[in-house]
Enzyme design. Structure first.
Site, PDB file in Angstrom:
ATOM      1  N   CYS A  66     -28.364  -5.941  74.460  1.00  0.00           N
ATOM      2  CA  CYS A  66     -27.364  -7.049  74.446  1.00  0.00           C
ATOM      3  C   CYS A  66     -26.825  -6.548  72.855  1.00  0.00           C
ATOM      4  O   CYS A  66     -27.417  -6.186  71.967  1.00  0.00           O
ATOM      5  CB  CYS A  66     -28.368  -8.292  74.218  1.00  0.00           C
ATOM      6  SG  CYS A  66     -27.074  -9.749  73.736  1.00  0.00           S
ATOM      7  N   ASP A 113     -26.094  -8.692  70.498  1.00  0.00           N
ATOM      8  CA  ASP A 113     -26.782  -9.505  69.372  1.00  0.00           C
ATOM      9  C   ASP A 113     -27.168  -8.445  68.246  1.00  0.00           C
ATOM     10  O   ASP A 113     -27.922  -7.583  68.237  1.00  0.00           O
ATOM     11  CB  ASP A 113     -27.988 -10.084  70.080  1.00  0.00           C
ATOM     12  CG  ASP A 113     -28.296 -11.370  69.422  1.00  0.00           C
ATOM     13  OD1 ASP A 113     -28.590 -10.961  68.104  1.00  0.00           O
ATOM     14  OD2 ASP A 113     -28.251 -12.370  69.788  1.00  0.00           O
ATOM     15  N   ARG A 163     -29.136  -9.215  66.075  1.00  0.00           N
ATOM     16  CA  ARG A 163     -30.704  -9.163  65.717  1.00  0.00           C
ATOM     17  C   ARG A 163     -31.588  -8.295  66.741  1.00  0.00           C
ATOM     18  O   ARG A 163     -32.634  -8.269  66.542  1.00  0.00           O
ATOM     19  CB  ARG A 163     -31.205 -10.444  65.733  1.00  0.00           C
ATOM     20  CG  ARG A 163     -30.305 -11.616  65.015  1.00  0.00           C
ATOM     21  CD  ARG A 163     -30.701 -13.053  65.443  1.00  0.00           C
ATOM     22  NE  ARG A 163     -30.042 -13.141  66.767  1.00  0.00           N
ATOM     23  CZ  ARG A 163     -30.033 -14.925  67.198  1.00  0.00           C
ATOM     24  NH1 ARG A 163     -30.879 -15.547  66.663  1.00  0.00           N
ATOM     25  NH2 ARG A 163     -29.506 -14.692  68.494  1.00  0.00           N
ATOM     26  N   HIS A 209     -33.375 -10.495  75.841  1.00  0.00           N
ATOM     27  CA  HIS A 209     -34.084 -10.980  74.416  1.00  0.00           C
ATOM     28  C   HIS A 209     -33.889 -12.544  74.811  1.00  0.00           C
ATOM     29  O   HIS A 209     -32.847 -13.145  75.285  1.00  0.00           O
ATOM     30  CB  HIS A 209     -33.635 -10.538  73.298  1.00  0.00           C
ATOM     31  CG  HIS A 209     -32.046 -11.063  72.791  1.00  0.00           C
ATOM     32  ND1 HIS A 209     -31.813 -11.998  72.086  1.00  0.00           N
ATOM     33  CD2 HIS A 209     -30.674 -10.411  73.411  1.00  0.00           C
ATOM     34  CE1 HIS A 209     -30.614 -12.405  72.046  1.00  0.00           C
ATOM     35  NE2 HIS A 209     -29.715 -11.376  72.864  1.00  0.00           N
ATOM     36  N   CYS A 267     -30.913 -15.581  73.445  1.00  0.00           N
ATOM     37  CA  CYS A 267     -29.537 -14.856  73.912  1.00  0.00           C
ATOM     38  C   CYS A 267     -28.525 -15.912  74.011  1.00  0.00           C
ATOM     39  O   CYS A 267     -28.469 -16.613  74.856  1.00  0.00           O
ATOM     40  CB  CYS A 267     -29.672 -14.132  75.181  1.00  0.00           C
ATOM     41  SG  CYS A 267     -28.236 -13.073  75.287  1.00  0.00           S
TER      42      CYS A 267
HETATM   43 CO    CO Z   1     -27.957 -11.734  73.876  1.00  0.00          CO
END
Ligand code: CO
Length: 220
Positions: free
Chosen positions: A42, A44, A46, A98, A101
């Protein structure tokens, strides 16, 4: 200090430290790229592939998009997969989702966010395909976590069904596919038991992974 100037300063320090601990570090990387892994994760911020797995520059080829989705008409993702498999000859491809998400949450909420709605349809398709599993869960948190896992399982199946992986299998190339989920809460990675090496049909592996998931969520 100016925000962007700080990034360049960080970069100068990082490059100097890398050379200090290993004088040939950049010369070696410049000469050859030979990662053993392709990470499809992803976007993302993080969930950084290298840090999570302790891999250094040169050790993992990375493709990231919102919700770690593998779509059969996405030339971007397919090109990364093709280059990784055909040219770099990676040994492992891992799809990594994750918990927490934003893509999964938005897909479940069904709220309109603009163009990205069309992308999230792919995750909604996964939710519809496994509606009976999600309906058996008690709370929103469990539903979100479970859909993160179901999405990974289905995306691994999508990787397995690409012509690229089919061709690699026919050539006898060693290539394993995996599905993992990352927990933002404790930094841990979980193996979703959907690893495919070509000996067992993808649908059979997926069925096993779904049985494991049902058992973990206490679904009959
Ligand atoms: Co995500």
């Amino acid at each position: 200090m100016d925000f962007l100037a700080e990034l360049f300063e960080n970069n100068r320090r990082w490059a100097a430290e890398a050379v200090a601990s290993d004088p040939a570090f950049f010369a070696r990387l410049e000469a050859i790229q030979a990662p053993a892994y392709l990470w499809i994760g992803c976007s993302d911020s993080r969930v950084p592939a290298n840090q999570i797995t302790g891999l250094r520059p040169g050790e993992v080829f990375v493709h990231r998009n919102v919700g770690n989705v593998v779509v059969h008409t996405d030339l971007n993702c397919l090109s990364v997969l093709q280059y990784a498999v055909d040219v770099l000859c990676v040994r492992h491809v891992m799809v990594v989702g994750h918990y927490g998400c934003g893509g999964i949450k938005a897909a479940l909420a069904g709220r309109s966010l603009g163009l990205i709605d069309n992308w999230l349809r792919h995750i909604q398709d996964v939710a519809e395909r496994h509606a009976s599993i999600l309906a058996a869960l008690a709370d929103d948190d469990a539903i979100q976590r479970c859909l993160s896992e179901l999405n990974v399982i289905e995306q691994v199946r999508n990787v397995a069904r690409t012509t690229l992986v089919g061709d690699a299998r026919r050539r006898g190339q060693q290539l394993a596919l995996h599905g993992w989920v990352y927990d933002l809460a404790d930094g841990g990675l979980r193996d979703l038991k959907v690893s495919m090496t070509g000996e067992v049909p993808p649908d059979t592996v997926v069925a096993g992974a779904l049985a494991d998931l049902r058992a973990r969520y206490g679904i009959a």
